[in-house]
Design a protein around this motif. Structure first.
Motif, PDB file in Angstrom:
ATOM      1  N   ARG A  48       0.866  -1.192   0.000  1.00  0.00           N
ATOM      2  CA  ARG A  48       0.000   0.000   0.000  1.00  0.00           C
ATOM      3  C   ARG A  48       0.891   1.226   0.000  1.00  0.00           C
ATOM      4  O   ARG A  48       2.007   1.192   0.529  1.00  0.00           O
ATOM      5  N   VAL A  49       0.384   2.303  -0.560  1.00  0.00           N
ATOM      6  CA  VAL A  49       1.117   3.565  -0.486  1.00  0.00           C
ATOM      7  C   VAL A  49       0.431   4.444   0.542  1.00  0.00           C
ATOM      8  O   VAL A  49      -0.800   4.550   0.554  1.00  0.00           O
ATOM      9  N   ALA A  50       1.229   5.077   1.406  1.00  0.00           N
ATOM     10  CA  ALA A  50       0.684   6.097   2.304  1.00  0.00           C
ATOM     11  C   ALA A  50       0.919   7.438   1.643  1.00  0.00           C
ATOM     12  O   ALA A  50       2.037   7.732   1.222  1.00  0.00           O
ATOM     13  N   GLY A  51      -0.121   8.246   1.548  1.00  0.00           N
ATOM     14  CA  GLY A  51       0.083   9.620   1.100  1.00  0.00           C
ATOM     15  C   GLY A  51       0.507  10.418   2.319  1.00  0.00           C
ATOM     16  O   GLY A  51       1.488  10.083   2.988  1.00  0.00           O
ATOM     17  N   ALA A  52      -0.254  11.447   2.638  1.00  0.00           N
ATOM     18  CA  ALA A  52       0.065  12.253   3.812  1.00  0.00           C
ATOM     19  C   ALA A  52      -0.696  11.760   5.047  1.00  0.00           C
ATOM     20  O   ALA A  52      -0.663  12.396   6.096  1.00  0.00           O
ATOM     21  N   GLY A  53      -1.397  10.629   4.923  1.00  0.00           N
ATOM     22  CA  GLY A  53      -2.124  10.071   6.074  1.00  0.00           C
ATOM     23  C   GLY A  53      -3.293  10.950   6.505  1.00  0.00           C
ATOM     24  O   GLY A  53      -3.703  10.910   7.666  1.00  0.00           O
ATOM     25  N   HIS A  54      -3.844  11.715   5.589  1.00  0.00           N
ATOM     26  CA  HIS A  54      -4.933  12.617   5.950  1.00  0.00           C
ATOM     27  C   HIS A  54      -6.318  12.041   5.682  1.00  0.00           C
ATOM     28  O   HIS A  54      -7.314  12.770   5.744  1.00  0.00           O
ATOM     29  N   SER A  55      -6.382  10.755   5.353  1.00  0.00           N
ATOM     30  CA  SER A  55      -7.709  10.134   5.289  1.00  0.00           C
ATOM     31  C   SER A  55      -8.117   9.752   6.703  1.00  0.00           C
ATOM     32  O   SER A  55      -7.285   9.280   7.487  1.00  0.00           O
ATOM     33  N   PHE A  56      -9.380   9.928   7.002  1.00  0.00           N
ATOM     34  CA  PHE A  56      -9.917   9.506   8.295  1.00  0.00           C
ATOM     35  C   PHE A  56     -10.221   8.014   8.251  1.00  0.00           C
ATOM     36  O   PHE A  56     -10.266   7.350   9.277  1.00  0.00           O
ATOM     37  N   GLY A 115      -9.686  21.645  -2.061  1.00  0.00           N
ATOM     38  CA  GLY A 115     -10.453  21.473  -0.830  1.00  0.00           C
ATOM     39  C   GLY A 115      -9.971  22.464   0.221  1.00  0.00           C
ATOM     40  O   GLY A 115      -9.361  23.494  -0.106  1.00  0.00           O
ATOM     41  N   ASP A 116     -10.216  22.114   1.490  1.00  0.00           N
ATOM     42  CA  ASP A 116      -9.929  23.010   2.622  1.00  0.00           C
ATOM     43  C   ASP A 116      -8.470  23.112   3.003  1.00  0.00           C
ATOM     44  O   ASP A 116      -8.079  24.042   3.688  1.00  0.00           O
ATOM     45  N   ILE A 117      -7.712  22.055   2.676  1.00  0.00           N
ATOM     46  CA  ILE A 117      -6.319  22.013   3.144  1.00  0.00           C
ATOM     47  C   ILE A 117      -5.410  21.636   1.979  1.00  0.00           C
ATOM     48  O   ILE A 117      -5.885  21.202   0.928  1.00  0.00           O
ATOM     49  N   SER A 127      -7.134   9.865  -5.236  1.00  0.00           N
ATOM     50  CA  SER A 127      -7.534   8.463  -5.019  1.00  0.00           C
ATOM     51  C   SER A 127      -8.783   8.306  -4.171  1.00  0.00           C
ATOM     52  O   SER A 127      -9.466   7.288  -4.252  1.00  0.00           O
ATOM     53  N   THR A 128      -9.061   9.297  -3.297  1.00  0.00           N
ATOM     54  CA  THR A 128     -10.250   9.189  -2.436  1.00  0.00           C
ATOM     55  C   THR A 128     -11.375  10.114  -2.894  1.00  0.00           C
ATOM     56  O   THR A 128     -12.391  10.240  -2.206  1.00  0.00           O
ATOM     57  N   GLY A 129     -11.180  10.799  -4.029  1.00  0.00           N
ATOM     58  CA  GLY A 129     -12.246  11.694  -4.506  1.00  0.00           C
ATOM     59  C   GLY A 129     -12.313  13.015  -3.755  1.00  0.00           C
ATOM     60  O   GLY A 129     -13.399  13.569  -3.563  1.00  0.00           O
TER      61      GLY A 129
HETATM   62  C1  LIG Z   1      -7.905  18.357   8.109  1.00  0.00           C
HETATM   63  C2  LIG Z   1      -8.426  17.658   6.873  1.00  0.00           C
HETATM   64  C3  LIG Z   1      -9.103  18.396   5.910  1.00  0.00           C
HETATM   65  C4  LIG Z   1      -9.614  17.757   4.756  1.00  0.00           C
HETATM   66  N1  LIG Z   1     -10.287  18.504   3.843  1.00  0.00           N
HETATM   67  C5  LIG Z   1     -10.851  17.885   2.768  1.00  0.00           C
HETATM   68  C6  LIG Z   1     -11.596  18.626   1.808  1.00  0.00           C
HETATM   69  O1  LIG Z   1     -11.703  19.845   1.887  1.00  0.00           O
HETATM   70  N2  LIG Z   1     -12.187  17.933   0.797  1.00  0.00           N
HETATM   71  C7  LIG Z   1     -12.100  16.569   0.689  1.00  0.00           C
HETATM   72  O2  LIG Z   1     -12.696  15.995  -0.221  1.00  0.00           O
HETATM   73  N3  LIG Z   1     -11.362  15.846   1.555  1.00  0.00           N
HETATM   74  C8  LIG Z   1     -10.733  16.478   2.578  1.00  0.00           C
HETATM   75  N4  LIG Z   1      -9.980  15.736   3.468  1.00  0.00           N
HETATM   76  C9  LIG Z   1      -9.753  14.309   3.177  1.00  0.00           C
HETATM   77  C10 LIG Z   1      -8.457  14.132   2.361  1.00  0.00           C
HETATM   78  O3  LIG Z   1      -8.373  15.046   1.283  1.00  0.00           O
HETATM   79  C11 LIG Z   1      -8.402  12.729   1.750  1.00  0.00           C
HETATM   80  O4  LIG Z   1      -8.621  11.768   2.711  1.00  0.00           O
HETATM   81  C12 LIG Z   1      -7.088  12.467   1.000  1.00  0.00           C
HETATM   82  O5  LIG Z   1      -7.152  11.206   0.448  1.00  0.00           O
HETATM   83  C13 LIG Z   1      -5.858  12.524   1.872  1.00  0.00           C
HETATM   84  O6  LIG Z   1      -4.711  12.502   1.047  1.00  0.00           O
HETATM   85  P1  LIG Z   1      -3.348  11.851   1.579  1.00  0.00           P
HETATM   86  O7  LIG Z   1      -2.240  12.289   0.686  1.00  0.00           O
HETATM   87  O8  LIG Z   1      -3.202  12.117   3.016  1.00  0.00           O
HETATM   88  O9  LIG Z   1      -3.610  10.304   1.290  1.00  0.00           O
HETATM   89  P2  LIG Z   1      -3.750   9.089   2.310  1.00  0.00           P
HETATM   90  O10 LIG Z   1      -4.880   9.364   3.222  1.00  0.00           O
HETATM   91  O11 LIG Z   1      -2.439   8.782   2.908  1.00  0.00           O
HETATM   92  O12 LIG Z   1      -4.155   7.943   1.279  1.00  0.00           O
HETATM   93  C14 LIG Z   1      -5.391   7.981   0.624  1.00  0.00           C
HETATM   94  C15 LIG Z   1      -5.478   6.833  -0.358  1.00  0.00           C
HETATM   95  O13 LIG Z   1      -4.628   7.082  -1.476  1.00  0.00           O
HETATM   96  C16 LIG Z   1      -3.787   5.970  -1.702  1.00  0.00           C
HETATM   97  N5  LIG Z   1      -2.531   6.473  -2.275  1.00  0.00           N
HETATM   98  C17 LIG Z   1      -1.748   7.464  -1.805  1.00  0.00           C
HETATM   99  N6  LIG Z   1      -0.688   7.628  -2.638  1.00  0.00           N
HETATM  100  C18 LIG Z   1      -0.814   6.732  -3.638  1.00  0.00           C
HETATM  101  C19 LIG Z   1      -0.046   6.417  -4.793  1.00  0.00           C
HETATM  102  N7  LIG Z   1       1.084   7.052  -5.095  1.00  0.00           N
HETATM  103  N8  LIG Z   1      -0.479   5.413  -5.589  1.00  0.00           N
HETATM  104  C20 LIG Z   1      -1.620   4.746  -5.311  1.00  0.00           C
HETATM  105  N9  LIG Z   1      -2.384   5.010  -4.238  1.00  0.00           N
HETATM  106  C21 LIG Z   1      -1.989   5.992  -3.406  1.00  0.00           C
HETATM  107  C22 LIG Z   1      -3.617   5.354  -0.324  1.00  0.00           C
HETATM  108  O14 LIG Z   1      -3.173   4.022  -0.378  1.00  0.00           O
HETATM  109  C23 LIG Z   1      -5.021   5.496   0.203  1.00  0.00           C
HETATM  110  O15 LIG Z   1      -5.849   4.489  -0.308  1.00  0.00           O
HETATM  111  C24 LIG Z   1      -9.436  16.349   4.589  1.00  0.00           C
HETATM  112  C25 LIG Z   1      -8.721  15.618   5.560  1.00  0.00           C
HETATM  113  C26 LIG Z   1      -8.223  16.263   6.689  1.00  0.00           C
HETATM  114  C27 LIG Z   1      -7.463  15.463   7.720  1.00  0.00           C
END
Ligand SMILES: Cc1cc2nc3c(=O)[nH]c(=O)nc-3n(C[C@H](O)[C@H](O)[C@H](O)COP(=O)(O)OP(=O)(O)OC[C@H]3O[C@@H](n4cnc5c(N)ncnc54)[C@H](O)[C@@H]3O)c2cc1C
Length: 445
Positions: A48-56, A115-117, A127-129
């Motif tokens: 699995r790949v971790a992005g910034a871990g900002h998914s809940f 989005g917001d951040i 990847s999460t829409g």
């Molecule tokens: C404070 C806060 C504010 C937010 N605001 C919004 C908002 O305004 N709008 C909104 O829609 N969402 C929002 N979110 C949710 C956030 O945008 C999503 O959850 C987003 O996916 C987080 O990105 P991440 O880089 O942290 O990915 P992660 O949460 O680390 O990963 C998300 C998914 O992407 C996959 N992935 C990551 N990198 C790769 C890669 N290179 N190849 C294949 N798969 C990969 C991971 O395996 C995982 O399935 C917010 C979250 C927080 C904590």
């Protein structure tokens, strides 16, 4: 390869997902990703790949190999300008949105909506829409023109709308279930300034004007509002490209945000945690303290707000016309149960799109997001809201908390069976699967 640690535990930003990966790797090149995937495919492992871990949600969690691709963060190329000034830009998939916004600004470009951040990686966000707001706007994955990824055999493949279009669908918005994204080509627009107007308004007035073509939802490029439970006040935010608001320095705006949205907000949340019965009063005082402000700045600075108060979140996409009854039901549930909810409910909008797993697929959409301070219980509140949203054909955000499973998500997405088919063809061994993808898409093995 920077580091390898057999016992490095992982947790997400919100503290709602934890994992003990067998290995954690930081890879700095596509070739290394391909080599790792080939080796894991041979031994029947999981990646699995971790992005910034900002998914809940536990989207990135794994007990297999957890990859960090932060160093795949370069600007790879910028295409020629199209007639409308837009350009295609290819970047490494691990780039954070704040770094991407900076690189784009240097090229005189920007993302058309955010989005917001800006803490997320581009790959994680699409990847999460992830989406912003705007009744005529679409989510971030819609700005993806092409992807480059390592597939389950360790081959590097490219896909776009014309070439391997099915794979493209799942690669741009499919929870990393068909491969490791290494680069993303984005359609970017000429850099623009946004004029922002924030003001408290009676909630009833905002809801009455939802359909009005000159009202706040349709009369602004980007409109959202926050309503505090136990009050009838909505804090509205309207951002427009052609506005005339005065420029506000980054410094001044961040003082406002730090004091009001972060510092003071932390205090009110702590107060409600200590004495939950005070929540209705605290919310009323907080809502009365809101004041109007107007400012303008570069688009990304206006879209993004620092978020330092930790919280948990669930967000549902519902048909636009269901917003009023759904919101009324949530507010009346909170009032009826006296639940301690100091966080406002956030409402945003999006146009219908055609991405298979987009929460706005095929319908004009309203998003209702509920948050709970991290020290307060959330389960009962989120369960109640989820039941209400399900009653309105709600689709949960893939990166936020929810309890849905493949069997009850399938009827919510007309192309769910296609998504399952493409995933099974692309990854028959479940190399890229985890508990979460097995839950929401069904197990592959
Ligand atoms: C404070 C806060 C504010 C937010 N605001 C919004 C908002 O305004 N709008 C909104 O829609 N969402 C929002 N979110 C949710 C956030 O945008 C999503 O959850 C987003 O996916 C987080 O990105 P991440 O880089 O942290 O990915 P992660 O949460 O680390 O990963 C998300 C998914 O992407 C996959 N992935 C990551 N990198 C790769 C890669 N290179 N190849 C294949 N798969 C990969 C991971 O395996 C995982 O399935 C917010 C979250 C927080 C904590």
């Amino acid at each position: 390869m920077r580091a390898q640690n057999t016992h490095q535990n992982w947790q997400n930003w919100a503290g709602t997902a934890h994992a003990s990966p067998a290995r954690t790797l930081w890879l700095a090149s596509e070739q290394k990703v391909a080599g790792l995937v080939r080796a894991e495919a041979e031994r029947g492992g999981r990646v699995r790949v971790a992005g910034a871990g900002h998914s809940f949600s536990p989207a990135a969690a794994t007990d297999g190999v957890l990859l960090h691709l932060d160093r795949l963060d370069e600007l790879q190329w910028v295409g020629p300008a199209a007639a409308d000034g837009s350009r295609l830009v290819r970047v490494g998939a691990g780039i954070r949105l704040h770094a991407l916004n900076r690189l784009l600004a240097e090229q005189g470009l920007a993302l058309e909506n955010l989005g917001d951040i800006d803490a997320q990686t581009i790959a994680g966000a699409v990847s999460t829409g992830t989406h912003g707001t705007g009744a005529r706007m679409r989510g971030l994955a819609d700005q993806v023109h092409a992807v480059r990824m390592v597939d389950a055999t360790g081959e590097v493949v490219e896909a776009d709308r014309q070439h391997r279009s099915d794979l493209f669908e799942m690669a741009r918005l499919g929870l990393g279930s068909v491969g490791v994204l290494t680069a993303v080509t984005l359609r970017c627009v000429p850099a623009f300034t946004l004029s922002a107007r924030e003001e408290p308004r009676p909630l009833g007035q905002v809801l009455e004007a939802l359909e009005d073509p000159d009202g706040p939802v349709w009369g602004n490029d980007h409109f959202e509002f926050y309503c505090f439970p136990y009050t009838d006040i909505a804090l509205t935010k309207a951002n427009n490209r052609d506005g005339d608001a005065p420029a506000m320095s980054k410094w001044r705006r961040s003082i406002d945000d730090e004091v009001l949205s972060n510092g003071l907000f932390e205090v009110t949340n702590r107060l409600c945690t200590a004495v939950p019965a005070l929540t209705p009063k605290v919310n009323k005082v907080a809502a009365r303290a809101l004041s109007a402000r107007s400012y303008s700045a570069a688009s990304d600075e206006v879209f993004v707000t620092p978020r330092r108060v930790r919280f948990r979140e669930m967000e549902y996409a519902i048909p636009f016309e269901a917003l009023v009854p759904a919101l009324r039901a949530v507010n009346s549930w909170v009032r009826h149960t006296r639940e301690a909810v100091p966080f406002p409910i956030e409402v945003r909008f999006a146009a219908a799109d055609d991405m298979w797993l987009s929460t706005a697929q095929g319908r004009q959409t309203a998003y209702v997001a509920v948050h709970q301070y991290h020290r307060l219980p959330y389960a009962r509140y989120f369960r109640a809201v989820e039941d209400i949203m399900r009653g309105h054909e709600g689709r949960p955000h893939w990166g936020k908390m929810h309890r849905r499973k493949a069997e009850d998500l399938a009827p919510a997405y007309p192309q769910f069976a296609d998504a399952q088919r493409v995933r099974a063809e692309a990854d028959p061994q479940g190399l890229f699967a985890n508990e979460y993808t097995d839950r929401v898409f069904g197990p592959v093995r």
